[in-house]
Each structure stands twice: as structure tokens, then as C-alpha cells.
Design a protein around this motif. Structure first.
Motif, PDB file in Angstrom:
ATOM      1  N   ALA A 219       0.833  -1.205   0.000  1.00  0.00           N
ATOM      2  CA  ALA A 219       0.000   0.000   0.000  1.00  0.00           C
ATOM      3  C   ALA A 219       0.866   1.253   0.000  1.00  0.00           C
TER       4      ALA A 219
ATOM      5  N   LEU B 277       0.995   4.302  -2.931  1.00  0.00           N
ATOM      6  CA  LEU B 277       0.915   5.738  -2.665  1.00  0.00           C
ATOM      7  C   LEU B 277       2.096   6.472  -3.295  1.00  0.00           C
TER       8      LEU B 277
ATOM      9  N   ALA C  39      -0.005   4.345   5.376  1.00  0.00           N
ATOM     10  CA  ALA C  39      -0.614   3.417   4.422  1.00  0.00           C
ATOM     11  C   ALA C  39      -1.426   2.315   5.093  1.00  0.00           C
TER      12      ALA C  39
ATOM     13  N   PRO D 123      -5.500   3.380   2.643  1.00  0.00           N
ATOM     14  CA  PRO D 123      -4.737   2.786   1.531  1.00  0.00           C
ATOM     15  C   PRO D 123      -4.622   1.273   1.551  1.00  0.00           C
TER      16      PRO D 123
ATOM     17  N   GLU E  88      -6.158  -1.132  -1.216  1.00  0.00           N
ATOM     18  CA  GLU E  88      -5.222  -1.954  -1.988  1.00  0.00           C
ATOM     19  C   GLU E  88      -5.646  -3.417  -1.958  1.00  0.00           C
TER      20      GLU E  88
END
Length: 339
Positions: free
Chosen positions: A84, A88, A191, A197, A201
Motif C-alpha cells: 500500500a 501511494l 498506508a 490505503p 489496496e
């Protein structure tokens, strides 16, 4: 409050996202019955994902551990906070960007697979990425902290304050993040759970339109599910226990609760509120003089449903968590306590 499901909850979802520690295994052993229940999820035609905040191990290594404890898994079933983080960074800086690495092999491999260039020297780096790594050196932490203070973007894989080790709970990656952020006066982009995130993901990689998160921690798994507005099932085989639930604010409350993963295959009734308290299938719970009491008999799962519902009503009405220290949940001692 808890939500009702008149049919087994697995039937309403096409992706089941499992946390690992405290849900699938504790230490080096699978939790009783987990392997068979995960296979039942697959047999029902559902996608299975294993979601971890630990950025130190690659998906291959995580899958190897799952197989070693008797749980069928492949690397494609595993999604990590390192992956993740890499997503990003490549979205922010583009493929080929140099990323100053503070972490272990899991984060390095995730950056490479995303088309980024992990580097150990700051020249040309456009961002800092950090993840748990037992061999990260203090001099590298100091240098990265100065760079973040001076404006270099910072992505942290997670902010977990503890990590389980053979010698007990030890400082986790969140301690490092707090050190850098405190020195630099800059909050990182995070993340891992409970941020969006990693959850996003997982859905992107594994697939599914109707996901549910299964976890044992209110402040990562359950809050993470709230972050992307998906349902959650809290199992009581890991960290969170009655005192945590009694004090849980709405964003930390699960959609469903079950002592074990068997709850995936069961309907979930909800309690009713009457003059005597919160009632369900033979159990009655009430908070009197600030203290939770539960009477009656019935299933372990229904005990938890009336207990947490009574506690949350009390918390919402008074702003104070109910006292639960003298309350004894039914059923066997959770596996985490037996370690």
C-alpha cells in the motif's frame, strides 16, 4: 450498535479480508479451527485475502508462514502495508522515483515491484518510506528525520505501537514514526490500517464488490473497515476484550461480533431493549450504578451481543465506560491468554 443478519454473514459478501495475528494464528500456531473455516469461505466461492500491517515480510514469506501453520495461502492472497505504501508513492512521484528506504526486505521488494527505486543514500530521493525493520540503524533514522523536517515527503507503512516477539510485546514501527514525526513536526502519510490505503489496496488486488473485514483489534481492523465504509466482524481470539469493547466509541465498534470465525457462517440477531435491560435469547444485560451485569443462559455469541450493546448504550448516554472488571464472559479462555 451491532447490526442484524438473518442469514450467515458470509453469504452477503464476496471478499473476506482476514487480519493475521489474533485471527488466523497466535505466535507460531494456527488458532483452533481456523484452517477449516477459511476453506469453507473459499468453498462458498468467496475471495480470501490476508491483510497485514507488518511491512517487514514479503507476501511470499507471509504465505509460507500461513502454509506452515496449516492454512492454505499463496502470495497473491496476501496484501501488506508495504504494498500500500508503494502504491501511494508511485501515484505521487511516478515510476522510477528514488525512495529513501527505512525498513526491511518486505518494503524494499514492494517498492521495486511498484517500479520505484529504493535507495539507502538521500541523493536524488523524492520521499522517505519507512516500515518495521529490526536492522534499521539509528544514524539512518537521524538523517531521514532531518530530511523530513526540511520538507521531504514521508510515507509510513503503519503506526502500530507494539509488535509481538518471542520475548513478549516490543516497540513497533509506530514508535519510530512517532520519533521522526515528533522531531520533524510533520505528520506522515500512513498506508496501513486503520487508514484507507491498505484496505483499498486489498480490494484492488484480490477483487470483490462486497467486502467484509475480519479482525481482532478495534483500533486497526475495525476502524480500518469504518474508514472505507465496509462491514466488520470482530473475533475474540486476539487482542480486544470486554474492557476495550465497553469503552469503544462508534468508529471503533464492529458490525458483528463472534467468539470465533464460526460467526462467519451464522446469522447474527440483535438484542432488544426492555425495561429490565438488553435481552437476547435467554440473556439479559444491564448497566446499574455504572457496572455491567449479565444474567441468564444461552450461547456465548449472544452473551457478547447483549453485553456490548448494554455497554455502548451506557457510554453513549453518559460519556463514561461501564465497569466490567467483575464480569466473566462465558466459554473457554481465548487462545491469546493461553500463550
Amino acid at each position: 450498535m451491532l447490526e442484524e443478519s438473518t442469514t450467515p454473514i458470509v453469504e452477503a459478501h464476496d471478499l473476506v479480508m482476514f487480519d493475521l495475528d489474533g485471527v488466523v494464528y497466535v505466535g507460531g500456531e494456527a488458532i483452533d479451527g481456523v484452517a477449516e473455516r477459511i476453506e469453507r469461505v473459499r468453498a462458498a466461492g468467496r475471495h480470501v485475502a490476508f491483510v497485514t500491517n507488518n511491512a517487514s515480510r514479503t507476501p511470499d514469506k507471509v504465505a509460507d508462514k500461513l502454509v506452515a501453520v496449516g492454512v492454505e495461502a499463496s502470495a497473491t492472497d496476501v496484501v501488506t502495508s508495504a504494498q500500500a505504501s508503494a502504491r501511494l508513492l508511485v501515484e505521487q512521484h511516478g515510476a522510477g522515483a528514488k525512495i529513501l528506504l527505512l525498513g526491511g526486505e518486505g518494503l524494499r521488494v514492494a517498492l521495486l515491484e511498484a517500479g520505484l527505486e529504493p535507495v539507502e543514500e538521500p541523493e536524488g530521493a523524492v520521499a522517505v518510506a519507512s516500515g518495521y525493520g529490526p536492522d534499521v540503524r539509528w544514524r539512518d533514522i537521524m538523517r531521514a528525520s532531518v530530511l523530513v523536517r526540511d520538507g521531504l515527503p514521508y510515507v509510513a507503512s503503519n503506526t502500530d505501537m507494539t509488535i509481538p516477539t518471542p520475548y513478549g510485546l516490543a516497540p513497533g514501527h509506530g514508535v519510530l514514526v512517532r520519533t521522526i514525526a515528533g522531531f520533524a513536526g510533520v505528520e506522515p502519510t500512513v498506508a496501513g490500517k486503520p487508514e484507507r490505503p491498505l484496505m483499498e489496496e486489498t480490494v484492488r488486488r484480490v477483487g470483490g464488490d462486497r467486502p467484509i473485514m475480519v479482525g481482532d483489534r478495534l483500533d486497526t481492523d475495525i476502524e480500518g473497515a469504518h474508514a472505507i465504509d465496509v462491514p466488520s466482524l470482530l473475533v475474540l481470539t486476539g487482542v480486544s476484550w470486554l474492557p476495550d469493547l465497553a469503552a469503544a466509541v462508534p468508529e471503533l465498534r464492529p458490525t458483528y461480533i463472534s467468539p470465533t470465525l464460526e460467526g462467519l457462517f451464522e446469522p447474527h440477531p440483535v438484542p432488544t431493549v426492555s425495561e429490565v435491560g438488553v435481552e437476547l435469547n435467554g440473556w439479559t444485560a444491564a448497566v446499574e450504578d455504572g457496572r455491567l451485569g449479565v444474567t441468564g443462559q444461552g450461547s456465548d455469541a449472544d452473551w457478547w451481543r447483549v453485553a456490548v450493546t448494554a455497554c455502548w448504550r451506557h457510554l453513549d448516554e453518559t460519556g463514561t465506560a461501564a465497569e466490567v472488571s467483575d464480569t466473566s464472559p462465558p466459554g473457554p479462555v481465548r487462545q491469546l491468554d493461553a500463550e
